[in-house]
Design a protein around this motif. Structure first.
Motif, PDB file in Angstrom:
ATOM      1  N   THR A  99      76.351  53.377 -14.437  1.00  0.00           N
ATOM      2  CA  THR A  99      76.205  52.328 -15.452  1.00  0.00           C
ATOM      3  C   THR A  99      75.945  50.964 -14.819  1.00  0.00           C
ATOM      4  OG1 THR A  99      78.607  51.978 -15.558  1.00  0.00           O
ATOM      5  CG2 THR A  99      77.651  53.544 -17.126  1.00  0.00           C
ATOM      6  N   LEU A 100      76.473  50.731 -13.628  1.00  0.00           N
ATOM      7  CA  LEU A 100      76.247  49.464 -12.938  1.00  0.00           C
ATOM      8  C   LEU A 100      74.915  49.432 -12.191  1.00  0.00           C
ATOM      9  CD1 LEU A 100      79.810  48.745 -11.466  1.00  0.00           C
ATOM     10  CD2 LEU A 100      78.741  47.718 -13.489  1.00  0.00           C
ATOM     11  N   GLY A 101      74.207  50.560 -12.170  1.00  0.00           N
ATOM     12  CA  GLY A 101      72.935  50.620 -11.468  1.00  0.00           C
ATOM     13  C   GLY A 101      73.072  50.658  -9.963  1.00  0.00           C
ATOM     14  N   GLU A 102      74.258  51.031  -9.470  1.00  0.00           N
ATOM     15  CA  GLU A 102      74.480  51.087  -8.030  1.00  0.00           C
ATOM     16  C   GLU A 102      73.922  52.364  -7.409  1.00  0.00           C
ATOM     17  OE1 GLU A 102      78.611  50.480  -7.321  1.00  0.00           O
ATOM     18  OE2 GLU A 102      78.630  48.455  -8.177  1.00  0.00           O
ATOM     19  N   VAL A 103      73.647  53.364  -8.224  1.00  0.00           N
ATOM     20  CA  VAL A 103      73.042  54.609  -7.757  1.00  0.00           C
ATOM     21  C   VAL A 103      71.929  55.004  -8.727  1.00  0.00           C
ATOM     22  CG1 VAL A 103      75.142  55.428  -6.615  1.00  0.00           C
ATOM     23  CG2 VAL A 103      74.708  56.045  -8.998  1.00  0.00           C
ATOM     24  N   ASP A 104      71.051  55.883  -8.251  1.00  0.00           N
ATOM     25  CA  ASP A 104      69.963  56.376  -9.097  1.00  0.00           C
ATOM     26  C   ASP A 104      70.415  57.493 -10.029  1.00  0.00           C
ATOM     27  OD1 ASP A 104      68.041  54.669  -7.898  1.00  0.00           O
ATOM     28  OD2 ASP A 104      67.776  56.099  -6.248  1.00  0.00           O
ATOM     29  N   ALA A 105      71.466  58.193  -9.638  1.00  0.00           N
ATOM     30  CA  ALA A 105      71.925  59.329 -10.438  1.00  0.00           C
ATOM     31  C   ALA A 105      73.341  59.699 -10.036  1.00  0.00           C
ATOM     32  CB  ALA A 105      71.001  60.538 -10.251  1.00  0.00           C
ATOM     33  N   GLY A 106      74.023  60.365 -10.936  1.00  0.00           N
ATOM     34  CA  GLY A 106      75.347  60.901 -10.655  1.00  0.00           C
ATOM     35  C   GLY A 106      75.548  62.171 -11.455  1.00  0.00           C
ATOM     36  N   LEU A 107      76.331  63.084 -10.897  1.00  0.00           N
ATOM     37  CA  LEU A 107      76.690  64.288 -11.636  1.00  0.00           C
ATOM     38  C   LEU A 107      78.037  64.047 -12.295  1.00  0.00           C
ATOM     39  CD1 LEU A 107      75.793  67.592  -9.723  1.00  0.00           C
ATOM     40  CD2 LEU A 107      74.918  66.747 -11.893  1.00  0.00           C
ATOM     41  N   VAL A 108      78.048  64.080 -13.624  1.00  0.00           N
ATOM     42  CA  VAL A 108      79.255  63.876 -14.412  1.00  0.00           C
ATOM     43  C   VAL A 108      79.322  64.985 -15.445  1.00  0.00           C
ATOM     44  CG1 VAL A 108      79.169  61.370 -14.065  1.00  0.00           C
ATOM     45  CG2 VAL A 108      78.079  62.365 -16.085  1.00  0.00           C
ATOM     46  N   TYR A 109      80.358  64.987 -16.268  1.00  0.00           N
ATOM     47  CA  TYR A 109      80.399  65.931 -17.377  1.00  0.00           C
ATOM     48  C   TYR A 109      79.550  65.394 -18.527  1.00  0.00           C
ATOM     49  CZ  TYR A 109      84.370  67.958 -14.903  1.00  0.00           C
ATOM     50  OH  TYR A 109      85.176  68.538 -13.949  1.00  0.00           O
ATOM     51  N   ARG A 110      79.039  66.290 -19.317  1.00  0.00           N
ATOM     52  CA  ARG A 110      78.205  65.835 -20.430  1.00  0.00           C
ATOM     53  C   ARG A 110      79.025  65.020 -21.445  1.00  0.00           C
ATOM     54  NH1 ARG A 110      76.593  71.335 -23.775  1.00  0.00           N
ATOM     55  NH2 ARG A 110      78.676  71.953 -24.420  1.00  0.00           N
ATOM     56  N   THR A 111      80.343  65.234 -21.471  1.00  0.00           N
ATOM     57  CA  THR A 111      81.182  64.407 -22.338  1.00  0.00           C
ATOM     58  C   THR A 111      81.227  62.968 -21.849  1.00  0.00           C
ATOM     59  OG1 THR A 111      83.090  65.174 -21.061  1.00  0.00           O
ATOM     60  CG2 THR A 111      82.632  66.307 -23.141  1.00  0.00           C
ATOM     61  N   ASP A 112      81.113  62.762 -20.534  1.00  0.00           N
ATOM     62  CA  ASP A 112      81.083  61.404 -19.998  1.00  0.00           C
ATOM     63  C   ASP A 112      79.780  60.707 -20.372  1.00  0.00           C
ATOM     64  OD1 ASP A 112      83.625  61.392 -18.389  1.00  0.00           O
ATOM     65  OD2 ASP A 112      82.613  63.076 -17.448  1.00  0.00           O
ATOM     66  N   VAL A 113      78.686  61.456 -20.372  1.00  0.00           N
ATOM     67  CA  VAL A 113      77.414  60.902 -20.827  1.00  0.00           C
ATOM     68  C   VAL A 113      77.534  60.455 -22.280  1.00  0.00           C
ATOM     69  CG1 VAL A 113      75.000  61.432 -21.350  1.00  0.00           C
ATOM     70  CG2 VAL A 113      76.009  62.214 -19.193  1.00  0.00           C
ATOM     71  N   ALA A 114      78.147  61.302 -23.098  1.00  0.00           N
ATOM     72  CA  ALA A 114      78.321  60.959 -24.513  1.00  0.00           C
ATOM     73  C   ALA A 114      79.197  59.718 -24.664  1.00  0.00           C
ATOM     74  CB  ALA A 114      78.928  62.133 -25.266  1.00  0.00           C
ATOM     75  N   ALA A 115      80.264  59.623 -23.867  1.00  0.00           N
ATOM     76  CA  ALA A 115      81.174  58.488 -23.956  1.00  0.00           C
ATOM     77  C   ALA A 115      80.497  57.185 -23.538  1.00  0.00           C
ATOM     78  CB  ALA A 115      82.410  58.730 -23.096  1.00  0.00           C
ATOM     79  N   ALA A 116      79.522  57.275 -22.624  1.00  0.00           N
ATOM     80  CA  ALA A 116      78.838  56.074 -22.136  1.00  0.00           C
ATOM     81  C   ALA A 116      77.828  55.527 -23.141  1.00  0.00           C
ATOM     82  CB  ALA A 116      78.140  56.375 -20.810  1.00  0.00           C
ATOM     83  N   GLY A 117      77.476  56.311 -24.140  1.00  0.00           N
ATOM     84  CA  GLY A 117      76.551  55.838 -25.169  1.00  0.00           C
ATOM     85  C   GLY A 117      75.194  55.480 -24.594  1.00  0.00           C
ATOM     86  N   ASP A 118      74.689  54.282 -24.936  1.00  0.00           N
ATOM     87  CA  ASP A 118      73.351  53.890 -24.496  1.00  0.00           C
ATOM     88  C   ASP A 118      73.357  53.214 -23.128  1.00  0.00           C
ATOM     89  OD1 ASP A 118      74.537  51.488 -25.115  1.00  0.00           O
ATOM     90  OD2 ASP A 118      73.143  50.953 -26.718  1.00  0.00           O
ATOM     91  N   GLU A 119      74.487  53.295 -22.404  1.00  0.00           N
ATOM     92  CA  GLU A 119      74.541  52.713 -21.060  1.00  0.00           C
ATOM     93  C   GLU A 119      73.896  53.606 -20.007  1.00  0.00           C
ATOM     94  OE1 GLU A 119      78.083  50.083 -20.072  1.00  0.00           O
ATOM     95  OE2 GLU A 119      78.991  51.627 -21.347  1.00  0.00           O
ATOM     96  N   VAL A 120      73.768  54.898 -20.291  1.00  0.00           N
ATOM     97  CA  VAL A 120      73.130  55.831 -19.371  1.00  0.00           C
ATOM     98  C   VAL A 120      72.244  56.788 -20.163  1.00  0.00           C
ATOM     99  CG1 VAL A 120      75.089  55.739 -17.764  1.00  0.00           C
ATOM    100  CG2 VAL A 120      74.937  57.595 -19.443  1.00  0.00           C
ATOM    101  N   VAL A 121      71.411  57.501 -19.424  1.00  0.00           N
ATOM    102  CA  VAL A 121      70.631  58.599 -19.998  1.00  0.00           C
ATOM    103  C   VAL A 121      71.163  59.893 -19.397  1.00  0.00           C
ATOM    104  CG1 VAL A 121      68.350  59.675 -20.129  1.00  0.00           C
ATOM    105  CG2 VAL A 121      68.578  57.194 -20.366  1.00  0.00           C
ATOM    106  N   GLY A 122      71.420  60.881 -20.220  1.00  0.00           N
ATOM    107  CA  GLY A 122      71.915  62.170 -19.758  1.00  0.00           C
ATOM    108  C   GLY A 122      70.818  63.195 -19.663  1.00  0.00           C
TER     109      GLY A 122
END
Length: 264
Positions: A190-213
């Motif tokens: 979310t801070l743009g410090e990396v190009d990608a991260g592996l997280v749970y899909r629930t974390d993607v949902a929790a982040a809303g429009d801050e990330v793309v899953g």
């Protein structure tokens, strides 16, 4: 007002000492939907995997509304770190882990009051910043050394799951950073410090429009079962069991599924 804290490290968990309150009796089977009938009292300290943060905060509010004499204190962090703290004597009433092997450490240590119950399942997804600067669209892209990648440390459930999916896909991946839990990985994205991260899909949902899953089929090779159990040293066994029963209820199942978790 429920008091919450974040267990970001082993040291932070130690502040829990003395937080549990003695229960003065009551019927653990009192319906969560009937606050006036609840005879539960005191504090319930719940240690839970970081990926449960948002949904457990919501569920704790619901439980407290149904049991107004009970305060739920939540501690979140990597499941392996939480298990270690429980085994070292940090006071807690309930443990919810992100995989069964971590919970088994607590069971083998004789600190689970009853057999743990699987209440949800979860799987990985790729999280990228909204502008997706590296053009990631598949798991294989994470093997590109030009992609700045964050993963969970291998000893925590999300890191173990990541290694399983890479092995199943025959990929050798060298991350640029290992983080202590899945929420730390999400923060890097979310801070743009990396190009990608592996997280749970629930974390993607929790982040809303801050990330793309980005979901990927290899995630099916590393589905995590989440167990929950009361702990044997709990000072408030009735309220602790009532909280676990609530998490296993149909009402909580609906909330968990809305958060993106799969049923067990």
């Amino acid at each position: 007002m429920r008091r919450a804290f974040v267990a970001a490290s082993a040291v932070a968990l130690l502040v829990l000492a003395g937080c549990g309150a003695d229960d003065e009796g009551g019927d653990a089977a009192a319906s969560p939907s009937s606050p006036s009938e609840s005879a539960l009292h005191g504090t319930v300290v719940v240690l839970a995997a970081a990926s449960l943060t948002d949904v457990f905060e919501e569920l704790a509010d619901d439980f407290e509304a149904a049991n107004p004499e009970v305060t739920v204190e939540l501690g979140f962090g990597p499941s392996s770190g939480l298990a270690t703290q429980i085994l070292q004597g940090s006071p807690a009433d309930v443990f919810a882990a992100a995989n069964t092997s971590t919970m088994q450490q607590v069971v083998d240590g004789g600190l689970a009051a009853a057999d743990p119950t699987i209440f949800v399942r979860n799987r990985l997804a790729i999280a990228v910043p909204t502008d997706n600067p590296a053009g990631v669209d598949a798991l294989a892209d994470l093997a590109d050394p030009e992609v700045v990648l964050a993963l969970c440390a291998v000893e925590v459930p999300c890191g173990s799951a990541a290694q399983k999916v890479f092995d199943s896909a025959g990929l050798t991946v060298e991350p640029d950073t290992y983080e202590q839990d899945v929420r730390a990985v999400l923060t890097k994205v979310t801070l743009g410090e990396v190009d990608a991260g592996l997280v749970y899909r629930t974390d993607v949902a929790a982040a809303g429009d801050e990330v793309v899953g980005i979901e990927f089929p290899e995630a099916d090779e590393a589905v995590n079962d989440y167990p929950i159990a009361t702990l044997g040293e709990t000072p408030n066994p009735e309220a602790a069991q009532a909280f676990v029963d609530f998490i296993l209820s149909a009402e909580a199942a609906t909330t968990l599924e809305e958060a993106g978790f799969d049923p067990p």
